[in-house]
Design an enzyme around this catalytic site. Sequence first.
Site, mmCIF file in Angstrom:
data_model
loop_
_atom_site.group_PDB
_atom_site.id
_atom_site.type_symbol
_atom_site.label_atom_id
_atom_site.label_comp_id
_atom_site.label_asym_id
_atom_site.label_seq_id
_atom_site.Cartn_x
_atom_site.Cartn_y
_atom_site.Cartn_z
ATOM 1 N N ASP A 1 -0.827 -0.782 2.041
ATOM 2 C CA ASP A 1 -0.862 0.244 0.991
ATOM 3 C C ASP A 1 0.369 1.150 1.046
ATOM 4 O OD1 ASP A 1 -3.343 -0.724 0.128
ATOM 5 O OD2 ASP A 1 -4.427 0.549 1.534
ATOM 6 N N ASN B 1 -0.585 -4.400 -6.168
ATOM 7 C CA ASN B 1 -1.958 -4.151 -5.744
ATOM 8 C C ASN B 1 -2.436 -2.853 -6.381
ATOM 9 O OD1 ASN B 1 -4.360 -4.477 -4.102
ATOM 10 N ND2 ASN B 1 -3.590 -2.807 -2.829
ATOM 11 N N SER C 1 -3.842 4.177 -7.506
ATOM 12 C CA SER C 1 -2.408 3.883 -7.522
ATOM 13 C C SER C 1 -2.204 2.384 -7.654
ATOM 14 C CB SER C 1 -1.747 4.324 -6.206
ATOM 15 O OG SER C 1 -2.031 5.668 -5.893
ATOM 16 N N HIS D 1 -4.987 0.343 -5.660
ATOM 17 C CA HIS D 1 -5.668 0.976 -4.535
ATOM 18 C C HIS D 1 -6.384 2.231 -5.033
ATOM 19 C CE1 HIS D 1 -6.470 2.036 -0.405
ATOM 20 N NE2 HIS D 1 -6.064 3.268 -0.671
#
Length: 196
Positions: free
Chosen positions: A147, A109, A138, A111
Amino acid sequence: MTKARTAILISGRGSNMMALVEAARAADFPANIVCVLSNKADAKGLAFAAANGIATKVIDNTAYPTREAYDAAIDAYLRSKDVEAVALAGFMRVLSADFIAGWDGRIINIHPSILPAYKGLHTHERAIAEGAKVAGCSVHMVTPELDGGPVLMQAEVPVLPGDTPDTLAARVLKEEHKIYPQALAWLANRIIEERE
């Protein structure tokens, strides 16, 4: 070398998805984007994916009674496409622990903060409100903690006097478009090595 078959999950315009698709055009890029999936039929990124010859799929989360049932439908679709890696690019759904476990070590992912700072939503507003001097983005492995997975790559930008959440977001987004393809390449190479 057979490239790692990659799915991208989006909920909106998909600018990070576009950056990944552009990077994947390179002959030596180790990931092949085989499908783009969205929980929203009106996600603007779907048109870009289709125009670039990538299979698109809408699985509407409101059609499922539970998060687990919805995630099972996504999982079934990804496996039907022989997907090996999953990149979340503005996919505005929290995935269930069972789904994440099934893709352990293969789902990443992006972020818009320097994790572990500002997990969750409204990262730029929070950074400005707290007087942060530095913001950024990130790429991390996805784990059941929101996260919270291991960080693969980060980039920083200064928070400038007079910044608004929108001006800061625009600067951070440029960095997102640089580091996300690098992180996907790292993951794809790891998958290829495991496969061989």
